[in-house]
Write an enzyme that holds these catalytic residues in place. Structure first.
Site, PDB file in Angstrom:
ATOM      1  N   LYS A  91      10.823  54.885  27.815  1.00 59.65           N
ATOM      2  CA  LYS A  91      12.110  55.136  28.373  1.00 59.65           C
ATOM      3  C   LYS A  91      13.057  55.810  27.191  1.00 59.65           C
ATOM      4  CE  LYS A  91      15.257  52.674  26.395  1.00 59.65           C
ATOM      5  NZ  LYS A  91      16.568  52.848  25.586  1.00 59.65           N
ATOM      6  N   ASP A 169      21.025  55.970  24.883  1.00 60.76           N
ATOM      7  CA  ASP A 169      19.750  55.324  24.758  1.00 60.76           C
ATOM      8  C   ASP A 169      19.722  53.860  25.336  1.00 60.76           C
ATOM      9  OD1 ASP A 169      16.913  55.710  23.569  1.00 60.76           O
ATOM     10  OD2 ASP A 169      17.897  53.680  22.689  1.00 60.76           O
TER      11      ASP A 169
END
Length: 309
Positions: A91, A169
């Site tokens: 991810k 993030d």
């Protein structure tokens, strides 16, 4: 018994060493056979400078796990798919929504598995929270995701560049949990992005969202928190408060703790990857990345003080 699926790891940075390597060692359905990394290798395994060299030299590798930064990952994933290898994406799955959609189309045409992972969805309390909320009357949701970037991302300049997401993030981990536990979709209505004067990505952000039926959802993300870190999602319902703490490792119903468990997120991801390959399926849910993209589209940019390590 069938032989384990042979896999190569591309990118050998902190997350690969701390999470991917030990998780692969505990996943009997997968076998790590090679590494591709510009600056590192692993004793006992063939190592290559980049994915193209790996794909050319290792025709028997069946699957690729990409642990590289999102910028540039499209070309790596596309090369693996063209070579008919199954692909697992760390991810966020890419630098944009459209490029991951393109990869999904490529994987479908090539007949290989594409797995866009969200490790925080595999936290211990997420599925129980999802079940508890399916029939609940939710009145509001608050996300507080605050951590120290100097501790978690020292010297990682890519994360401040376009496509690196900045504070999103870690923030996208919260959004991946949100989109898993909510019984209906949410969308962004407003956002603010605090961007250091010497960077391209935000160090802090807020988001206002709403569900399809009008449930308000707010989020605060901050990379400047020192001391204890905060990774909490607080869901108010007509019957009380349900709280996921410590990134989803703990679950509370009011003051009563229901779940506290060790971190097995990446082990569960790799087991799922092997299951998808065996079933000939893909799993590409882009809803967390879409929320981040919409925050950038709708967000007010606020310049703040320069950031220095």
């Amino acid at each position: 018994m069938t032989d384990p699926i042979s896999l190569a790891l591309v990118g050998l940075g902190t997350i690969a060493r701390n999470q991917h390597l030990p998780s692969l060692a505990d996943t009997p359905t997968l076998a790590l056979k090679a590494i591709a990394s510009r600056n590192a290798g692993l004793d006992g395994l063939p190592s290559y400078h980049d994915i193209d060299a790996l794909l050319g030299a290792e025709p028997d590798i069946q699957a690729i796990s990409l642990c590289t930064p999102p910028q540039g990952r499209f070309n790596q994933a596309a090369a693996a798919i063209r070579a008919r290898r199954h692909v697992m994406l760390e991810k966020p799955p890419g630098a944009s929504v459209a490029e991951v959609q393109a990869l999904a189309d490529m994987a479908r045409a090539a007949g290989v598995t594409l797995f866009a992972t969200w490790h925080s969805r595999e936290a211990a309390s997420v599925e129980q929270a999802r079940e508890m909320l399916q029939d609940a009357t939710i009145t509001s949701v608050q996300i507080h995701w605050k951590e120290d970037v100097r501790h978690w991302h020292p010297g990682q300049e890519w994360i401040w560049q376009p496509g690196g997401l900045g504070v999103f993030d870690p923030g996208i981990n919260a959004l991946s949990i949100l989109t898993r536990i909510m019984p209906e979709p949410v969308h962004v209505t407003a956002a603010s992005l605090e961007v250091p004067a010497n960077k391209q990505a935000p160090i802090g952000a807020t988001m206002q969202m709403v569900s399809a039926s009008g449930i308000p959802v707010s989020a605060v993300f901050d990379w400047r928190q020192t001391g204890p870190q905060t990774w909490d999602i607080i869901v108010e319902t007509s019957a009380g408060t349900i709280t996921l703490r410590n990134g989803g490792a703990q679950l509370f119903d009011g003051d009563t703790q229901l779940v506290q468990a060790e971190d097995t997120e990446y082990r569960r991801l790799y087991a799922r990857f092997a299951e998808l390959i065996a079933a000939g399926q893909s799993d590409v849910d882009l809803s967390p990345l879409q929320l981040v993209a919409d925050a950038f589209l709708l967000g007010e940019r606020i310049e703040v003080a320069p950031f220095h390590e």
